[in-house]
Design a protein around this motif. Sequence first.
Motif, PDB file in Angstrom:
ATOM      1  N   ASN A   2       0.824  -1.195   0.000  1.00 21.44           N
ATOM      2  CA  ASN A   2       0.000   0.000   0.000  1.00 21.44           C
ATOM      3  C   ASN A   2       0.869   1.259   0.000  1.00 21.44           C
ATOM      4  OD1 ASN A   2      -2.072   1.670   0.204  1.00 21.44           O
ATOM      5  ND2 ASN A   2      -2.861   0.943   2.161  1.00 21.44           N
ATOM      6  N   ARG A   3       1.922   1.168   0.784  1.00 22.65           N
ATOM      7  CA  ARG A   3       2.789   2.300   0.976  1.00 22.65           C
ATOM      8  C   ARG A   3       3.504   2.657  -0.314  1.00 22.65           C
ATOM      9  NH1 ARG A   3       7.388   2.204   5.556  1.00 22.65           N
ATOM     10  NH2 ARG A   3       8.095   4.348   5.332  1.00 22.65           N
ATOM     11  N   SER A   6       1.104   4.446  -2.837  1.00 25.47           N
ATOM     12  CA  SER A   6       0.658   5.813  -2.632  1.00 25.47           C
ATOM     13  C   SER A   6       1.802   6.819  -2.607  1.00 25.47           C
ATOM     14  CB  SER A   6      -0.188   5.908  -1.360  1.00 25.47           C
ATOM     15  OG  SER A   6       0.345   5.091  -0.376  1.00 25.47           O
ATOM     16  N   THR A   7       3.005   6.381  -2.321  1.00 23.03           N
ATOM     17  CA  THR A   7       4.098   7.357  -2.373  1.00 23.03           C
ATOM     18  C   THR A   7       4.549   7.568  -3.804  1.00 23.03           C
ATOM     19  OG1 THR A   7       5.503   5.552  -1.732  1.00 23.03           O
ATOM     20  CG2 THR A   7       5.140   7.272  -0.086  1.00 23.03           C
ATOM     21  N   PRO A  10       2.119  10.537  -6.317  1.00 17.47           N
ATOM     22  CA  PRO A  10       2.166  11.987  -6.440  1.00 17.47           C
ATOM     23  C   PRO A  10       3.413  12.494  -7.161  1.00 17.47           C
ATOM     24  CG  PRO A  10       2.487  11.292  -4.181  1.00 17.47           C
ATOM     25  CD  PRO A  10       2.100  10.098  -4.954  1.00 17.47           C
ATOM     26  N   ALA A  11       4.526  11.798  -7.024  1.00 17.58           N
ATOM     27  CA  ALA A  11       5.762  12.312  -7.583  1.00 17.58           C
ATOM     28  C   ALA A  11       5.772  12.210  -9.107  1.00 17.58           C
ATOM     29  CB  ALA A  11       6.948  11.549  -7.000  1.00 17.58           C
TER      30      ALA A  11
ATOM     31  N   ARG B 125       3.185  20.935  -4.771  1.00 17.88           N
ATOM     32  CA  ARG B 125       4.161  19.887  -4.487  1.00 17.88           C
ATOM     33  C   ARG B 125       4.961  20.213  -3.225  1.00 17.88           C
ATOM     34  NH1 ARG B 125       7.653  17.461  -9.128  1.00 17.88           N
ATOM     35  NH2 ARG B 125       5.512  16.972  -9.672  1.00 17.88           N
ATOM     36  N   ARG B 128       2.936  19.573  -0.232  1.00 17.38           N
ATOM     37  CA  ARG B 128       2.847  18.138   0.054  1.00 17.38           C
ATOM     38  C   ARG B 128       4.115  17.634   0.734  1.00 17.38           C
ATOM     39  NH1 ARG B 128      -0.918  14.633  -2.015  1.00 17.38           N
ATOM     40  NH2 ARG B 128       0.625  12.983  -1.944  1.00 17.38           N
ATOM     41  N   GLN B 141       3.229   7.694   9.291  1.00 17.37           N
ATOM     42  CA  GLN B 141       3.927   7.418   8.039  1.00 17.37           C
ATOM     43  C   GLN B 141       3.490   8.421   6.987  1.00 17.37           C
ATOM     44  OE1 GLN B 141       2.947   3.452   6.939  1.00 17.37           O
ATOM     45  NE2 GLN B 141       4.083   2.549   8.633  1.00 17.37           N
ATOM     46  N   ALA B 142       4.451   8.938   6.247  1.00 16.48           N
ATOM     47  CA  ALA B 142       4.124   9.947   5.242  1.00 16.48           C
ATOM     48  C   ALA B 142       3.174   9.398   4.189  1.00 16.48           C
ATOM     49  CB  ALA B 142       5.402  10.457   4.582  1.00 16.48           C
ATOM     50  N   SER B 143       3.236   8.097   3.954  1.00 14.99           N
ATOM     51  CA  SER B 143       2.374   7.514   2.915  1.00 14.99           C
ATOM     52  C   SER B 143       0.900   7.604   3.285  1.00 14.99           C
ATOM     53  CB  SER B 143       2.745   6.056   2.689  1.00 14.99           C
ATOM     54  OG  SER B 143       2.589   5.346   3.899  1.00 14.99           O
ATOM     55  N   ASP B 146      -2.322  10.109   1.814  1.00 15.08           N
ATOM     56  CA  ASP B 146      -3.301   9.913   0.750  1.00 15.08           C
ATOM     57  C   ASP B 146      -4.443   9.011   1.170  1.00 15.08           C
ATOM     58  OD1 ASP B 146      -2.412  11.583  -1.323  1.00 15.08           O
ATOM     59  OD2 ASP B 146      -0.713  10.242  -1.651  1.00 15.08           O
TER      60      ASP B 146
END
Lengths: 309, 339
Positions: A2-3, A6-7, A10-11, B125, B128, B141-143, B146
């Motif tokens: 999952n992690r 989602s990371t 966006p990038a 950005r 974020r 956790q940064a994740s 979302d």
Amino acid sequence: MNRARSTAVPASENVLSKALRGFGGALRNQGRIIGASGLGRIGAVIILFFGVIAILAPWLALHDPWETLRDASNKVAIMRPPSWDYPLGTTTLGRDILSQMIYATRATMIIGLISGVVSIAIGANIGLMAGYYGGKLDEVLMRFTDIIYGMPFLPFIIVLISLFGRSQWFVVLAIVVIIWRTSARVVRAQTLALKQRQFVSAAKARGCSNLRIIYRHIMPNILPLLLLYTAFNIAWSIIAEAGASFLGFGDPDQLTWGGMLYDLWISGKSRVAWWWFAAPSIAIVLLVSALVFVSRAYEEVANPRLRQR
Amino acid sequence: MLLDIQDLKVHYATNQGVVKAVDGVTLSIGENEVVGIAGESGCGKTTLIKSLLRLLPGTAAVSADRLAFRGRDLQGLSDREFRKQILWNEISLVPQSAMNSLDPVYRVGEQVVEAIRAHVETPRRQARERVAHLFDVVGLQASLMDNYPHEFSGGMRQRAMIAMALALEPSLIIMDEPTTGLDVLVQERIIRKLLEIRREIKSSILLITHDISVIAEMSDRIGIMYAGRLMELASATDLFEQTHHPYTLGLKNAFPSIKALDRELISIPGSPPNLIGTLAGCAFEGRCPFAVSACASERPAETEVGPSHRVACHRLGDVETMRIQASEKSTWQSSKSAA
């Protein structure tokens, strides 16, 4: 897992593709809501069917809807019941009812869609403002709504037409003026409940302006309700348009389902020409029920208690 | 001095009379200081901070002799100026029941981004990235940025709200019951985190709670509020070791202490006074076992009893006897409201 997903998103994404994906996702979501109930699916198919006809009208119609047709023996084809040559029969003036139906679908759907969407826009904004700001503004807007509640549809449209003449835009105007009131009341009630929620005062605390709170925080939360009432309003507009046109308040140069029934009525053949009567009536009933079926599917989202367990 | 409040009053005009929700509070908060305000429910704690943040409804009449932030008069600012310049840039809030303070239809990170971009022009950005960092600071956790609020546990939502309050590194963070509604373990973790954050950033904190133990753990100075008034204000150690006010003595009795585990907990009989109208004397008079006739007729002035230790009580001279008698249960049953 999952992690990682989602990371990464966006990038690597640009704004456009993200917006498109968001829109696609929202559409898919709506599809899932409607598709979840059997009736909703049927309704969606019917609406889609009429929608395609409305869009493709000029290519689908075999004849000019106003043309007086002649059969193989060069006789004017007056009052023909459905046959191979005239699938839905003809009128007293020898016009093809199928072609008339196809063009009438277009006009009816445009009127229904415009009145439905404009009325929900007015009703939602008035409801949001009245519910959110409260006080004097609420008082003024809601008393205004009460006054509109006292306005009858038919006398209003008669006055409009006798003042300005017959036009489909006056029918739209009359419908919009009358139906926004219900959505305004319902949206206001929802807004009153939502503005007490913690996240609204939290948004206020972090310095969100009133308009931002109304449109960014409250409105998305009542979206299922808005969609429900949009469907209701469109259905009501179609019925109201048919009623007004049948009574002869419609645009004489514009074919609508109600207008076709009006033509039948003034031709004096309504007891004989069952085919002329059947096509527009069935179409009205089908499209309106389809809209009601779809709105039922939304109602289950807006009001989860209706869901079957 | 960061925030200077002199004689702040919040009054509501009702049909029954004027409700004095906050009745003359004088309080100052220094740079890099944690000030706690404790008191039972309905004593005006939340009204106090809402008046500072201008979140009260229009029916509230707020007045103060002085209300200044770093020497800048806050009362002279228009609502718009206040919102743009002070709110969140300088003073932020972790609201009461922060767990329900996230909008259910937006992703959590998006809401923090909104908070940042509402006040500072920042590319999305960059905002974020800032949120990812903030999540890290509060131990999320940064994740998770979302995810939607319903996918968070109560403690996680609380942390997200704290992250939001930290977003623009304000000089003052107001926390309204930051740990209420969380179980003790999560509560403990949040407090640890807050203490940790506090060491890292130089913000001051105004902490509002009815939980004496939370406030004792975190605060440099503690104010005890009752019926819209400050009863006692002292450094954390002085408040507990050099208690002067009978109400503070009573509150101490009502909470368990690790030093005296077998001690019986004594509650204060009665309930806070009706705030409608004017209380001529001390607000605590009706429940105070040490009340004398002056207490009913004359409002006690706030007196300095030590370095930055202020108490509003008529019987400061008898503080030694009051302390001894306050630990007896029978004393409390002799007050007016218990009889």
